[in-house]
Design a protein around this motif. Sequence first.
Motif, short mmCIF file in Angstrom:
data_model
loop_
_atom_site.label_atom_id
_atom_site.label_comp_id
_atom_site.label_asym_id
_atom_site.label_seq_id
_atom_site.Cartn_x
_atom_site.Cartn_y
_atom_site.Cartn_z
N VAL A 9 0.84 -1.21 0.00
CA VAL A 9 0.00 0.00 0.00
C VAL A 9 0.88 1.25 0.00
O VAL A 9 0.59 2.22 -0.71
N ALA A 12 2.18 1.71 -3.47
CA ALA A 12 1.12 2.23 -4.33
C ALA A 12 0.90 3.71 -4.08
O ALA A 12 0.71 4.49 -5.02
N ARG A 13 0.93 4.11 -2.82
CA ARG A 13 0.76 5.53 -2.48
C ARG A 13 1.88 6.37 -3.10
O ARG A 13 1.63 7.46 -3.63
N LEU A 39 -2.17 -2.68 -5.04
CA LEU A 39 -3.28 -2.68 -4.08
C LEU A 39 -4.05 -4.00 -4.11
O LEU A 39 -4.46 -4.50 -3.06
N ARG A 40 -4.22 -4.56 -5.29
CA ARG A 40 -4.91 -5.86 -5.35
C ARG A 40 -4.07 -6.95 -4.68
O ARG A 40 -4.59 -7.81 -3.98
N THR A 84 -14.11 -3.66 -4.00
CA THR A 84 -12.76 -3.14 -4.17
C THR A 84 -11.91 -4.09 -5.00
O THR A 84 -11.21 -3.66 -5.92
N LEU A 88 -10.37 -3.15 -8.65
CA LEU A 88 -8.92 -3.20 -8.84
C LEU A 88 -8.55 -4.21 -9.93
O LEU A 88 -7.63 -3.95 -10.72
N ARG A 109 -9.50 3.86 -4.22
CA ARG A 109 -9.32 2.44 -3.91
C ARG A 109 -8.22 2.23 -2.88
O ARG A 109 -8.30 1.34 -2.04
N LEU A 110 -7.19 3.07 -2.93
CA LEU A 110 -6.11 3.00 -1.94
C LEU A 110 -6.67 3.26 -0.54
O LEU A 110 -6.35 2.54 0.41
N VAL A 113 -8.66 0.14 0.47
CA VAL A 113 -7.79 -0.99 0.85
C VAL A 113 -7.17 -0.73 2.21
O VAL A 113 -7.08 -1.65 3.04
N THR A 114 -6.77 0.49 2.49
CA THR A 114 -6.21 0.83 3.79
C THR A 114 -7.22 0.52 4.90
O THR A 114 -6.87 -0.08 5.92
#
Length: 125
Positions: A9, A12-13, A39-40, A84, A88, A109-110, A113-114
Amino acid sequence: MSAAPETLVTAARKLLLPAPGTVHTLAPGLRARAAAVLLRMALDLALDAYWLRITPSMTRIGKHRMLCLEWYAGHDTARRCRTTWTSLSAACHYRGYELPPAPAEIHARLMEVTGLLVALAREDT
């Protein structure tokens, strides 16, 4: 060896929100698609860890672990995981006739997921 979901994550961020002054070698759509893949993967790892705590045999069955989640983690968490993961998955696939995912969409989506990582970590039903 696999990375922790939180590490994915964070990566991805960084793809979606690079540090100021960073030289961008990838277009925003490519960075968004790469972030969607990360993220997936993070969501898949979090689901594996969840099922490993609850019943280890569920980590071997891909589709069933999502279907059975509602009875173990609750309706809201299961619904959020399904939607989600599905969005993704769609963002991960390259199609020549479609635009890449928007960074703002993947950023949303991030955030989801968080929240799911937290929800799956605390669910111990």
